[in-house]
Design an enzyme around this catalytic site. Structure first.
Site: not given
Ligand code: DX5
Ligand code: ZN
Length: 223
Positions: A136, A174, A65, A32, A67, A36, A7, A34
């Site tokens: 998750m 994740d 991903h 990955h 979110m 947000m 990620s 992310d």
């Molecule tokens: C959290 C994200 C993850 C995050 C994981 O909301 O969806 O993908 O980056 O990070 P680690 O591996 O540090 O928990």
């Molecule tokens: Zn993620």
């Protein structure tokens, strides 16, 4: 086969291209990404322009991903930017079926994610249509949180479903994955492991990926 999806949330954004190259040469299969929005989750990361900037510099599969609230509205811009797979949250939209159909229509692989408080059975009607289900193992929003082992029965449920239906469904976990928790997740039946801080927080990204992969492979033998 176990696949590792680092990620970039935990990467150094001032040199993102080098960070991506490091995990690509380090043996990752996916990246990955992310996204947000500060609304569905209490944090803001980046949008489609970052995906478009990275597309020409790597051949890794882009595992986006989302979110965000209203993924249906934003999926086209991520597909255009170069997403290979778009995963959205079951909890984020009124009509998950419509969102699955729209992402498929855009030519992307489709993933559906559930937060820790969501029952895995909500995925039942969609499983035959998905490329990936994402369990998750932290509350979405931030990297570096602690892995929740109590989510493993959800992973086991999905693995049993996939075996019973001879399905190639990818089962992704994740949150909080490192070389120890990777074994637990793989043993429960996960085959796509996201790792943020465990990879980008390590001095040698390739070594971190190799360690996570090796311990996951050990756990996987028991599936
Ligand atoms: C959290 C994200 C993850 C995050 C994981 O909301 O969806 O993908 O980056 O990070 P680690 O591996 O540090 O928990
Ligand atoms: Zn993620």
């Amino acid at each position: 086969m176990i696949q590792i999806s680092p990620s970039i949330l935990s990467a150094d954004f001032s040199k993102l291209a080098q960070e991506v190259a490091a995990v690509e040469t380090g043996g990752a299969q996916m990246l990955h990404i992310d996204v947000m929005d500060g609304h569905f989750v209490p944090n803001i990361s980046f949008g489609a322009c970052v995906v478009a900037s990275l597309r020409p510099v790597t051949g890794l599969l882009f595992d986006v991903h989302l979110m965000i609230s209203d993924p249906l509205r934003y999926a086209p811009s991520f597909a255009k930017a170069g997403a290979d797979m778009i995963t959205f949250h079951y909890e984020s939209c009124a009509d998950p079926q419509q969102t699955v159909d729209a992402i498929r229509q855009l030519g992307c692989k489709v993933g559906m994610a559930i937060k820790p408080g969501t029952d895995v059975s909500v995925l039942d009607p969609f499983l035959p249509q998905l490329d990936m289900a994402l369990v998750m193992t932290v509350e979405p929003g931030f990297g570096g949180q602690k892995f929740m082992p109590e989510m493993m029965p959800k992973v086991g449920y999905l693995r049993q479903w996939a075996q019973a239906h001879d399905s190639k469904l990818w089962i992704q976990v994740d949150g909080g994955i490192d070389r120890n928790t990777a074994r637990t997740a793989a043993q429960a039946g996960a085959d796509v492991l996201v790792a943020g801080s465990a990879v980008f927080g390590a001095a040698d990204r390739g070594e971190a990926i190799a360690q996570i992969c090796a311990s996951a492979a050990e756990g996987w033998k028991a599936v």
